[in-house]
Design an enzyme around this catalytic site. Structure first.
Site, PDB file in Angstrom:
ATOM      1  N   LEU A  12       0.791  -1.124   0.012  1.00  0.00           N
ATOM      2  CA  LEU A  12       0.151  -0.005   0.004  1.00  0.00           C
ATOM      3  C   LEU A  12       0.948   1.326   0.120  1.00  0.00           C
ATOM      4  O   LEU A  12       2.010   1.186   0.509  1.00  0.00           O
ATOM      5  CB  LEU A  12      -0.668   0.045   1.290  1.00  0.00           C
ATOM      6  CG  LEU A  12      -1.879  -1.030   1.317  1.00  0.00           C
ATOM      7  CD1 LEU A  12      -2.553  -0.801   2.715  1.00  0.00           C
ATOM      8  CD2 LEU A  12      -2.935  -1.107   0.358  1.00  0.00           C
ATOM      9  N   ASP A  13       0.505   2.269  -0.565  1.00  0.00           N
ATOM     10  CA  ASP A  13       1.100   3.448  -0.519  1.00  0.00           C
ATOM     11  C   ASP A  13       1.398   3.931   0.756  1.00  0.00           C
ATOM     12  O   ASP A  13       0.794   3.584   1.776  1.00  0.00           O
ATOM     13  CB  ASP A  13       0.396   4.637  -1.197  1.00  0.00           C
ATOM     14  CG  ASP A  13       0.222   4.481  -2.839  1.00  0.00           C
ATOM     15  OD1 ASP A  13       1.175   3.661  -3.237  1.00  0.00           O
ATOM     16  OD2 ASP A  13      -0.502   5.120  -3.300  1.00  0.00           O
ATOM     17  N   LYS A  14       2.180   4.696   1.286  1.00  0.00           N
ATOM     18  CA  LYS A  14       2.663   5.214   2.514  1.00  0.00           C
ATOM     19  C   LYS A  14       1.646   5.985   3.338  1.00  0.00           C
ATOM     20  O   LYS A  14       1.234   5.611   4.312  1.00  0.00           O
ATOM     21  CB  LYS A  14       4.039   6.116   2.368  1.00  0.00           C
ATOM     22  CG  LYS A  14       4.186   6.872   3.893  1.00  0.00           C
ATOM     23  CD  LYS A  14       5.520   7.450   3.645  1.00  0.00           C
ATOM     24  CE  LYS A  14       6.024   8.110   5.113  1.00  0.00           C
ATOM     25  NZ  LYS A  14       7.001   9.285   4.985  1.00  0.00           N
TER      26      LYS A  14
END
Length: 370
Positions: A146-148
């Site tokens: 997942l993106d940060k």
């Protein structure tokens, strides 16, 4: 040291050749640059006289060669320093676990935590997975990310074998994922399918995607509107049918409704006033995926800032979970279709090859010569 100086006598078969050619024949490990440097500094001599690489040698002459030079030492690769987890870090990653299965841990990743390390990113989930290692020291393995700034469901495999199984599920589009997002404004329809190819945007170092009809990779996202707050904002359910980088963020921005808090794709227009958090409002709400030991179907609670924004806008948090989970349709994915066409063509080639072999091995009836 002078005792290490080497001397060679020119043989008949080397008569008349250039000195640099003599080195290629007899001392091939000595580079031309080294020979030239020896000549410039007077270390290279023929019959006691200074010589140059272009001089020609004659039978019986004596070539004085300096000692062999040690190859330059390669800089030692800095050892990767492994910093053990603190007790607080171990507790932190263990508190993320929302389901334990025989083959996987399912985590609820908080926003602001990177999935993997990178430049100037020392604190990330991959490092924290040491806190979920078994008694033999085997740590879980990432199979997707997942993106940060995206929160929510993230699955990690408990073994290399299960990691291979899950990786195939994600790449084969059989895993079903549901994301929740708050977006700026309200779409004109209740639901839809975004089918826009995405590519890395030039000049961003691959950090940003954009719609590229010519060179982009296929990207498809199904979306539904859960609720709306007048014309100010909408609560959207997103189901990615492909897995491109920043797909949901780029697609919603292309639709004209960037995700709240997404300055990368929405700029200054991606924020709401009235006490709404400036953090990204994108949450991986649910994951349904087959595992070697059964079906995993997990829902992750919203992070505090997202839940507070729903309440501020007057949304009922229970409304989003009543929408059905669509089955992915791999047959409509251009990449999957391309793979299937290639596989079918390969099978046809094999069949034709088999037919030619069988015809060649069939005995022909004997006939009379005319």
């Amino acid at each position: 040291m002078t005792s290490d100086v080497r001397t060679f006598t020119v043989r008949e078969d080397d008569d008349g050749i250039r000195l640099d050619r003599w080195f290629k024949r007899h001392l091939p490990d000595t580079s031309f640059n080294t020979v030239s440097r020896w000549a410039r500094t007077g270390q290279l001599r023929v019959d006691g006289k200074r010589a140059t690489p272009g001089d020609r040698v004659e039978t019986g002459q004596t070539i004085r060669v300096p000692p062999p030079e040690a190859p330059p030492a390669k800089p030692a690769r800095p050892e990767k320093r492994i910093v053990p987890l603190t007790q607080d870090e171990q507790a932190f990653v263990q508190e993320m676990v929302i389901e334990t299965a025989p083959d996987a841990f399912v985590l609820n990743k908080p926003p602001g935590l990177a999935t993997q390390g990178g430049t100037k990113t020392n604190q990330h989930l991959d490092r924290l997975l040491d806190g979920l290692a078994d008694r033999e020291g085997n740590r879980p393995k990432l199979v997707h990310r997942l993106d940060k700034d995206t929160s929510g469901v993230l699955l990690v495999a408990r073994s290399a074998r299960s990691a291979a199984f899950f990786s195939k599920s994600f790449s084969g589009r059989t895993a079903r994922k549901v994301y929740w997002a708050l977006v700026i404004g309200v779409p004109s329809a209740e639901e839809g399918l975004i089918d826009l190819p995405l590519a890395k945007q030039p000049g961003t170092g691959g950090e940003k995607m954009h719609v590229d009809e010519e060179n982009g990779l296929p990207a498809r996202t199904r979306w539904r509107m859960v609720d709306r707050a007048g014309n100010r904002a909408a609560w959207i359910e997103l189901q990615p049918l492909t897995g491109r980088t920043h797909q949901l963020r780029a697609h919603m921005a292309a639709l004209g409704h960037p995700i709240v808090g997404d300055a990368k794709y929405g700029g200054a227009d991606a924020f709401l006033t009235g006490g709404i958090s400036r953090k990204l409002h994108l949450h991986a709400r649910r994951l349904k995926i087959d595992s070697p030991s059964g079906v995993i179907d997990v829902t992750a609670e919203l992070p505090i800032h997202f839940a507070e924004s729903l309440a501020t806008l007057g949304f009922d948090p229970m409304a989003g979970d009543h929408l059905p989970l669509d089955n992915p349709d791999p047959a409509r994915d251009p990449e999957v279709k391309k793979q299937r066409v290639a596989a079918a063509a390969k099978q046809r080639r094999r069949e034709r090859k088999g037919e030619r072999r069988s015809r060649g091995s069939t005995p022909q009836p004997k006939g009379r010569r005319k």
